[in-house]
Design a protein around this motif. Structure first.
Motif, short mmCIF file in Angstrom:
data_model
loop_
_atom_site.label_atom_id
_atom_site.label_comp_id
_atom_site.label_asym_id
_atom_site.label_seq_id
_atom_site.Cartn_x
_atom_site.Cartn_y
_atom_site.Cartn_z
N LEU A 1 0.81 -1.22 0.00
CA LEU A 1 0.00 0.00 0.00
C LEU A 1 0.85 1.28 0.00
O LEU A 1 0.41 2.30 -0.51
CB LEU A 1 -0.94 0.02 1.20
CG LEU A 1 -2.19 -0.83 1.09
CD1 LEU A 1 -2.89 -0.93 2.45
CD2 LEU A 1 -3.14 -0.26 0.05
N VAL A 2 2.04 1.22 0.56
CA VAL A 2 2.88 2.43 0.67
C VAL A 2 3.13 3.07 -0.69
O VAL A 2 2.87 4.27 -0.86
CB VAL A 2 4.19 2.14 1.44
CG1 VAL A 2 5.17 3.30 1.31
CG2 VAL A 2 3.90 1.86 2.91
N PRO A 3 3.63 2.35 -1.70
CA PRO A 3 3.85 3.01 -2.99
C PRO A 3 2.55 3.50 -3.63
O PRO A 3 2.54 4.54 -4.30
CB PRO A 3 4.49 1.93 -3.87
CG PRO A 3 4.73 0.75 -3.03
CD PRO A 3 4.09 0.97 -1.70
N PHE A 4 1.47 2.78 -3.41
CA PHE A 4 0.17 3.21 -3.93
C PHE A 4 -0.23 4.55 -3.33
O PHE A 4 -0.67 5.46 -4.05
CB PHE A 4 -0.89 2.14 -3.62
CG PHE A 4 -2.29 2.53 -3.99
CD1 PHE A 4 -2.71 2.46 -5.31
CD2 PHE A 4 -3.18 2.95 -3.03
CE1 PHE A 4 -4.00 2.81 -5.67
CE2 PHE A 4 -4.47 3.32 -3.37
CZ PHE A 4 -4.88 3.24 -4.70
N LEU A 5 -0.08 4.69 -2.02
CA LEU A 5 -0.43 5.95 -1.35
C LEU A 5 0.54 7.07 -1.73
O LEU A 5 0.12 8.22 -1.87
CB LEU A 5 -0.45 5.74 0.17
CG LEU A 5 -1.55 4.81 0.69
CD1 LEU A 5 -1.33 4.49 2.16
CD2 LEU A 5 -2.92 5.40 0.46
N GLN A 6 1.81 6.75 -1.90
CA GLN A 6 2.78 7.76 -2.31
C GLN A 6 2.47 8.28 -3.71
O GLN A 6 2.63 9.47 -3.98
CB GLN A 6 4.20 7.18 -2.28
CG GLN A 6 4.73 6.96 -0.89
CD GLN A 6 6.04 6.19 -0.87
OE1 GLN A 6 6.33 5.40 -1.76
NE2 GLN A 6 6.81 6.40 0.18
N ALA A 7 2.01 7.41 -4.58
CA ALA A 7 1.71 7.81 -5.96
C ALA A 7 0.54 8.78 -6.01
O ALA A 7 0.44 9.58 -6.95
CB ALA A 7 1.41 6.57 -6.81
N GLY A 8 -0.34 8.72 -5.02
CA GLY A 8 -1.49 9.61 -4.98
C GLY A 8 -1.11 11.05 -4.69
O GLY A 8 -1.88 11.97 -4.95
N GLU A 9 0.07 11.27 -4.15
CA GLU A 9 0.60 12.61 -3.83
C GLU A 9 -0.37 13.44 -3.01
O GLU A 9 -0.44 14.66 -3.15
CB GLU A 9 1.01 13.34 -5.11
CG GLU A 9 2.12 12.65 -5.86
CD GLU A 9 2.54 13.37 -7.13
OE1 GLU A 9 1.93 14.39 -7.49
OE2 GLU A 9 3.49 12.89 -7.77
#
Length: 100
Positions: free
Chosen positions: A38-46
């Motif tokens: 989930l971390v990269p997914f949430l980071q991509a949302g900016e």
């Protein structure tokens, strides 16, 4: 002398939690895998800039994956069942690391 089996979840060389059953240890390890994904997914949302906040949110969402799944399917969120005293007694929580 008593013999006691313990199952320890270790991530990146750091002990995360200790359990008395393999099933509980495997479930916790899987939850950590979900949080890591989930971390990269949430980071991509900016939307969130703070990496600690992203990690905490990822961990929370992974813990509440069943409720989140119901919500994403259009259902309502049901509160997670409270752990009984016997459930809590089988887990030894270690200090959480900043990297899940």
């Amino acid at each position: 002398m008593a013999v006691e089996a313990r199952f320890v979840v270790i991530r990146d060389g750091v002990e995360k939690m200790t359990f008395t059953s393999k099933k509980e240890a495997d479930a916790y390890d899987k939850m950590l895998d979900i949080a890591d994904n989930l971390v990269p997914f949430l980071q991509a949302g900016e939307i969130i800039d703070d990496s600690d906040a992203i990690e905490r949110l990822a961990f929370y969402l992974a813990q509440e994956k069943d409720s989140l799944s119901r919500l994403l399917k259009g259902g309502s969120a049901k509160p997670a069942p409270k752990k009984s005293k016997t459930d809590a007694a089988t887990v030894t929580e270690l200090k959480p690391a900043s990297n899940q």
